[in-house]
Design a protein around this motif. Structure first.
Motif, mmCIF file in Angstrom:
data_model
loop_
_atom_site.group_PDB
_atom_site.id
_atom_site.type_symbol
_atom_site.label_atom_id
_atom_site.label_comp_id
_atom_site.label_asym_id
_atom_site.label_seq_id
_atom_site.Cartn_x
_atom_site.Cartn_y
_atom_site.Cartn_z
ATOM 1 N N ASN A 43 0.827 -1.212 0.000
ATOM 2 C CA ASN A 43 0.000 0.000 0.000
ATOM 3 C C ASN A 43 0.861 1.262 0.000
ATOM 4 O OD1 ASN A 43 -2.603 1.454 0.303
ATOM 5 N ND2 ASN A 43 -1.774 1.994 2.298
ATOM 6 N N VAL A 44 1.871 1.314 0.885
ATOM 7 C CA VAL A 44 2.697 2.532 0.947
ATOM 8 C C VAL A 44 3.568 2.668 -0.302
ATOM 9 C CG1 VAL A 44 2.684 2.686 3.463
ATOM 10 C CG2 VAL A 44 4.534 1.437 2.336
ATOM 11 N N ALA A 45 3.988 1.533 -0.874
ATOM 12 C CA ALA A 45 4.772 1.598 -2.107
ATOM 13 C C ALA A 45 3.929 2.162 -3.253
ATOM 14 C CB ALA A 45 5.309 0.214 -2.473
ATOM 15 N N HIS A 46 2.674 1.746 -3.322
ATOM 16 C CA HIS A 46 1.777 2.259 -4.371
ATOM 17 C C HIS A 46 1.499 3.749 -4.171
ATOM 18 C CE1 HIS A 46 -0.010 -1.943 -5.540
ATOM 19 N NE2 HIS A 46 1.293 -1.853 -5.707
ATOM 20 N N LEU A 47 1.284 4.163 -2.918
ATOM 21 C CA LEU A 47 1.062 5.577 -2.624
ATOM 22 C C LEU A 47 2.299 6.406 -2.972
ATOM 23 C CD1 LEU A 47 -0.802 5.359 0.823
ATOM 24 C CD2 LEU A 47 -1.769 6.201 -1.323
ATOM 25 N N THR A 48 3.471 5.854 -2.662
ATOM 26 C CA THR A 48 4.727 6.558 -2.958
ATOM 27 C C THR A 48 4.926 6.696 -4.465
ATOM 28 O OG1 THR A 48 5.694 5.654 -0.928
ATOM 29 C CG2 THR A 48 7.218 6.618 -2.521
ATOM 30 N N SER A 49 4.627 5.631 -5.176
ATOM 31 C CA SER A 49 4.725 5.661 -6.638
ATOM 32 C C SER A 49 3.808 6.741 -7.214
ATOM 33 C CB SER A 49 4.344 4.291 -7.213
ATOM 34 O OG SER A 49 4.197 4.346 -8.612
ATOM 35 N N ASN A 50 2.594 6.809 -6.692
ATOM 36 C CA ASN A 50 1.645 7.835 -7.154
ATOM 37 C C ASN A 50 2.140 9.243 -6.829
ATOM 38 O OD1 ASN A 50 -0.105 5.928 -8.164
ATOM 39 N ND2 ASN A 50 -1.521 6.007 -6.444
ATOM 40 N N ALA A 51 2.668 9.415 -5.608
ATOM 41 C CA ALA A 51 3.171 10.728 -5.208
ATOM 42 C C ALA A 51 4.315 11.165 -6.126
ATOM 43 C CB ALA A 51 3.648 10.689 -3.754
ATOM 44 N N LEU A 52 5.188 10.230 -6.463
ATOM 45 C CA LEU A 52 6.311 10.545 -7.351
ATOM 46 C C LEU A 52 5.806 10.976 -8.730
ATOM 47 C CD1 LEU A 52 9.356 10.677 -7.849
ATOM 48 C CD2 LEU A 52 9.306 8.224 -8.382
ATOM 49 N N ALA A 53 4.805 10.286 -9.234
ATOM 50 C CA ALA A 53 4.231 10.643 -10.541
ATOM 51 C C ALA A 53 3.630 12.044 -10.513
ATOM 52 C CB ALA A 53 3.170 9.619 -10.947
#
Length: 200
Positions: free
Chosen positions: A177-187
């Motif tokens: 979950n946090v990896a997906h959120l981090t990926s989205n934040a980076l985008a």
């Protein structure tokens, strides 16, 4: 009949005025959420992106910097929550020593990710358009990328020793979950940087 007509007309006008007053707000709210949905389309996990950010639509409005900042805030909060959960897991009696070690290793990686996300948030709060803009954005992108790498590395201890079970499942769920959120934040950070590049 005419005596009844005048109050009815006044009532109709009053209702119309109410709708005219409400509609702009409703339209603005819809514009804000549509902006978030459109912005989230650049992410790998758009549904998670929209679900996690649409509740802040009134604050974000249509500002790409506030959108990126909010995405980082949401990611940091979720990562901190994951760290708390993992600490509690590591203290459970009856865990195999190898499971405890894997959880503690993961906690260390998540701790590093928290530091990097916090640095990113602090720096993004000071970003202004000018000669330092790209230098600051590069630092932010590097930190968020490093946080994503740390989160991906979190599960290494479990995978290396082929650990399966409830502990591994909980850690994986929170980490993913946090990896997906981090990926989205980076985008969204990259999108914000690009939007500035497009300005004259």
């Amino acid at each position: 009949m005419e005596g009844y007509l005048m109050p009815a007309l006044l009532l109709a006008l009053h209702i119309l005025q109410l709708f005219n007053h409400i509609n702009p707000c409703t339209a603005t709210g819809k514009t804000n959420t549509q902006y978030i949905k459109r912005s989230c389309s650049v992410t790998i996990y758009p549904r998670l992106c929209y679900h996690s950010l649409s509740i802040y639509a009134g604050k974000i409005k249509t500002d790409p910097k506030i959108l990126a900042h909010t995405a980082l805030n949401v990611t940091l909060a979720a990562t901190q929550e994951s760290s708390v959960i993992m600490r509690r897991l590591s203290e459970i009696h009856g865990l195999k020593p190898i499971e405890t070690a894997a959880v503690l290793d993961c906690m260390e990686e998540i701790g590093d990710a928290i530091d990097e996300l916090q640095q990113s948030l602090d720096e993004l709060g000071h970003v202004v358009r000018g000669s330092n803009f790209w230098f600051q954005m590069s630092d932010i992108q590097t930190w968020v990328s490093a946080a994503l790498t740390d989160e991906d590395t979190c599960m290494d201890g479990f995978e290396e020793h082929h650990l399966r079970g409830r502990v591994e499942a909980v850690v994986r769920r929170y980490t993913v979950n946090v990896a997906h959120l981090t990926s989205n934040a980076l985008a969204l950070i990259n999108s914000y940087a690009s939007s500035k590049a497009a300005l004259p």
